[in-house]
Design a protein around this motif. Structure first.
Motif, PDB file in Angstrom:
ATOM      1  N   PRO A 117     -28.885 -88.580 -56.037  1.00 41.14           N
ATOM      2  CA  PRO A 117     -27.518 -88.175 -56.350  1.00 41.14           C
ATOM      3  C   PRO A 117     -26.506 -89.175 -55.806  1.00 41.14           C
ATOM      4  N   PRO A 118     -25.578 -89.644 -56.613  1.00 47.97           N
ATOM      5  CA  PRO A 118     -24.527 -90.522 -56.099  1.00 47.97           C
ATOM      6  C   PRO A 118     -23.810 -89.883 -54.906  1.00 47.97           C
ATOM      7  N   TYR A 119     -23.541 -90.684 -53.900  1.00 49.09           N
ATOM      8  CA  TYR A 119     -22.901 -90.258 -52.648  1.00 49.09           C
ATOM      9  C   TYR A 119     -23.790 -89.298 -51.850  1.00 49.09           C
ATOM     10  N   GLY A 120     -24.992 -89.008 -52.351  1.00 47.69           N
ATOM     11  CA  GLY A 120     -25.844 -88.009 -51.712  1.00 47.69           C
ATOM     12  C   GLY A 120     -25.332 -86.600 -51.885  1.00 47.69           C
ATOM     13  N   ARG A 121     -24.440 -86.392 -52.855  1.00 45.84           N
ATOM     14  CA  ARG A 121     -23.780 -85.095 -53.012  1.00 45.84           C
ATOM     15  C   ARG A 121     -24.323 -84.353 -54.217  1.00 45.84           C
ATOM     16  N   ILE A 122     -25.029 -83.278 -53.921  1.00 43.11           N
ATOM     17  CA  ILE A 122     -25.634 -82.444 -54.946  1.00 43.11           C
ATOM     18  C   ILE A 122     -25.667 -81.012 -54.418  1.00 43.11           C
ATOM     19  N   SER A 123     -25.394 -80.051 -55.263  1.00 42.38           N
ATOM     20  CA  SER A 123     -25.379 -78.642 -54.846  1.00 42.38           C
ATOM     21  C   SER A 123     -26.764 -78.032 -55.013  1.00 42.38           C
ATOM     22  N   PHE A 124     -26.971 -76.892 -54.377  1.00 45.60           N
ATOM     23  CA  PHE A 124     -28.259 -76.209 -54.507  1.00 45.60           C
ATOM     24  C   PHE A 124     -28.487 -75.746 -55.944  1.00 45.60           C
ATOM     25  N   SER A 125     -27.434 -75.337 -56.635  1.00 50.41           N
ATOM     26  CA  SER A 125     -27.587 -74.913 -58.027  1.00 50.41           C
ATOM     27  C   SER A 125     -27.953 -76.105 -58.911  1.00 50.41           C
ATOM     28  N   GLN A 126     -27.438 -77.273 -58.587  1.00 50.95           N
ATOM     29  CA  GLN A 126     -27.794 -78.469 -59.346  1.00 50.95           C
ATOM     30  C   GLN A 126     -29.245 -78.873 -59.092  1.00 50.95           C
ATOM     31  N   ILE A 127     -29.697 -78.747 -57.853  1.00 47.81           N
ATOM     32  CA  ILE A 127     -31.108 -79.020 -57.547  1.00 47.81           C
ATOM     33  C   ILE A 127     -32.006 -78.066 -58.327  1.00 47.81           C
ATOM     34  N   LYS A 128     -31.648 -76.787 -58.334  1.00 47.92           N
ATOM     35  CA  LYS A 128     -32.442 -75.784 -59.050  1.00 47.92           C
ATOM     36  C   LYS A 128     -32.483 -76.083 -60.548  1.00 47.92           C
ATOM     37  N   ALA A 129     -31.326 -76.434 -61.118  1.00 46.75           N
ATOM     38  CA  ALA A 129     -31.268 -76.732 -62.547  1.00 46.75           C
ATOM     39  C   ALA A 129     -32.073 -77.986 -62.891  1.00 46.75           C
ATOM     40  N   LEU A 130     -32.017 -78.960 -62.032  1.00 44.46           N
ATOM     41  CA  LEU A 130     -32.765 -80.198 -62.248  1.00 44.46           C
ATOM     42  C   LEU A 130     -34.261 -79.920 -62.265  1.00 44.46           C
ATOM     43  N   ARG A 131     -34.709 -79.126 -61.326  1.00 45.18           N
ATOM     44  CA  ARG A 131     -36.148 -78.874 -61.204  1.00 45.18           C
ATOM     45  C   ARG A 131     -36.665 -77.850 -62.201  1.00 45.18           C
ATOM     46  N   SER A 132     -35.750 -77.162 -62.861  1.00 52.35           N
ATOM     47  CA  SER A 132     -36.186 -76.199 -63.877  1.00 52.35           C
ATOM     48  C   SER A 132     -36.452 -76.865 -65.226  1.00 52.35           C
ATOM     49  N   ASP A 133     -36.113 -78.142 -65.328  1.00 52.91           N
ATOM     50  CA  ASP A 133     -36.314 -78.877 -66.580  1.00 52.91           C
ATOM     51  C   ASP A 133     -37.303 -80.010 -66.342  1.00 52.91           C
ATOM     52  N   PRO A 134     -38.570 -79.846 -66.761  1.00 55.28           N
ATOM     53  CA  PRO A 134     -39.595 -80.862 -66.477  1.00 55.28           C
ATOM     54  C   PRO A 134     -39.360 -82.191 -67.178  1.00 55.28           C
ATOM     55  N   SER A 135     -38.420 -82.242 -68.113  1.00 51.46           N
ATOM     56  CA  SER A 135     -38.112 -83.513 -68.769  1.00 51.46           C
ATOM     57  C   SER A 135     -37.193 -84.387 -67.915  1.00 51.46           C
ATOM     58  N   LEU A 136     -36.663 -83.823 -66.832  1.00 47.21           N
ATOM     59  CA  LEU A 136     -35.774 -84.548 -65.929  1.00 47.21           C
ATOM     60  C   LEU A 136     -36.542 -84.969 -64.674  1.00 47.21           C
ATOM     61  N   PRO A 137     -36.050 -85.988 -63.962  1.00 46.91           N
ATOM     62  CA  PRO A 137     -36.733 -86.418 -62.728  1.00 46.91           C
ATOM     63  C   PRO A 137     -36.798 -85.285 -61.708  1.00 46.91           C
ATOM     64  N   GLN A 138     -37.952 -85.163 -61.056  1.00 42.59           N
ATOM     65  CA  GLN A 138     -38.199 -84.031 -60.171  1.00 42.59           C
ATOM     66  C   GLN A 138     -38.108 -84.373 -58.682  1.00 42.59           C
ATOM     67  N   GLU A 139     -38.306 -85.632 -58.327  1.00 40.84           N
ATOM     68  CA  GLU A 139     -38.256 -86.018 -56.917  1.00 40.84           C
ATOM     69  C   GLU A 139     -36.847 -86.494 -56.563  1.00 40.84           C
ATOM     70  N   ILE A 140     -36.190 -85.777 -55.674  1.00 42.29           N
ATOM     71  CA  ILE A 140     -34.835 -86.121 -55.260  1.00 42.29           C
ATOM     72  C   ILE A 140     -34.928 -86.954 -53.982  1.00 42.29           C
ATOM     73  N   ILE A 141     -34.566 -88.226 -54.111  1.00 40.96           N
ATOM     74  CA  ILE A 141     -34.715 -89.184 -53.015  1.00 40.96           C
ATOM     75  C   ILE A 141     -33.380 -89.375 -52.310  1.00 40.96           C
ATOM     76  N   MET A 142     -33.338 -89.047 -51.048  1.00 37.47           N
ATOM     77  CA  MET A 142     -32.158 -89.305 -50.229  1.00 37.47           C
ATOM     78  C   MET A 142     -32.429 -90.559 -49.393  1.00 37.47           C
ATOM     79  N   TRP A 143     -32.138 -90.543 -48.083  1.00 36.91           N
ATOM     80  CA  TRP A 143     -32.358 -91.723 -47.256  1.00 36.91           C
ATOM     81  C   TRP A 143     -32.350 -91.367 -45.784  1.00 36.91           C
ATOM     82  N   ASP A 144     -32.928 -92.273 -45.022  1.00 35.21           N
ATOM     83  CA  ASP A 144     -32.995 -92.153 -43.571  1.00 35.21           C
ATOM     84  C   ASP A 144     -31.923 -93.010 -42.903  1.00 35.21           C
TER      85      ASP A 144
END
Length: 206
Positions: A117-144
């Motif tokens: 997510p740009p700026y690392g800013r994503i809501s829980f509802s957006q994460i849920k919606a993303l993962r409910s659609d298998p045609s979209l990327p499923q691994e959400i990569i942040m950073w250390d």
């Protein structure tokens, strides 16, 4: 204000996202956001090749469409690519429907199961919606670790020190292959690659 080293409590809140790789081996995961860019991305590719390093590039869909040959060069060099939305969309400033549509638009140019997510800013509802659609990327990569190369108030040397002082085995590190970051990236990236190479680290793609 931003954290150079991602605090534990933030990783705990977004525990379903990937912040680092669990390992004791001397491995670092360099990542580059916001490209491809006609000046910054070729520079990054050149520096990575010098150190036989692999990395992950989180690309903006509209930039891939502008610079398809540079995007193709990333893949040809066996680096990993990831979806960074079509228009560098801030999840906190956009509703879930518009956010998901923007990610979907980026998938037309970027084939990857990785999303940052740009700026690392994503809501829980957006994460849920993303993962409910298998045609979209499923691994959400942040950073250390953030290099801070987007910050025009600091120097390239400071960006390098941000990484050198805070990265360790399994760290996912963020740089930017963008016009804004280029002045600092040009100084910081070679120093980081040289420092950790001397310590016996490998640089791998996610």
């Amino acid at each position: 204000m931003y954290f150079i080293k991602t605090p534990f409590w933030l990783r705990l809140i977004y525990r379903s996202c990937i912040w680092r790789k669990p390992t004791q081996d001397r491995v670092l995961y360099l990542s580059f956001d916001d490209g491809p860019h006609p000046e910054a991305t070729p520079f990054v590719l050149e520096q990575l090749a010098i150190f036989n390093a692999k990395a992950s590039f989180f690309c903006i869909g509209k930039n891939v469409q502008l610079y398809p040959n540079i995007y193709a060069a990333l893949i040809k060099a066996n680096h990993t690519v990831g979806n960074h939305t079509q228009n560098h969309m801030n999840g906190w400033k956009n509703n879930t429907t518009n956010y998901i549509v923007d990610i979907q638009e980026a998938t037309k140019s970027i084939s990857s199961n990785l999303f940052r997510p740009p700026y690392g800013r994503i809501s829980f509802s957006q994460i849920k919606a993303l993962r409910s659609d298998p045609s979209l990327p499923q691994e959400i990569i942040m950073w250390d670790v953030l290099s801070g190369d987007f910050d025009t108030t600091i120097s390239g040397d400071q960006c390098a020190q941000n990484v050198i002082q805070h990265a360790g085995p399994g760290s996912i590190i963020v740089f930017h292959d963008s016009a804004k970051a280029m002045d600092r990236l040009r100084i910081a990236l070679p120093k980081v690659l040289l420092h950790f190479s001397k310590l016996g680290y490998q640089f791998k793609a996610l």
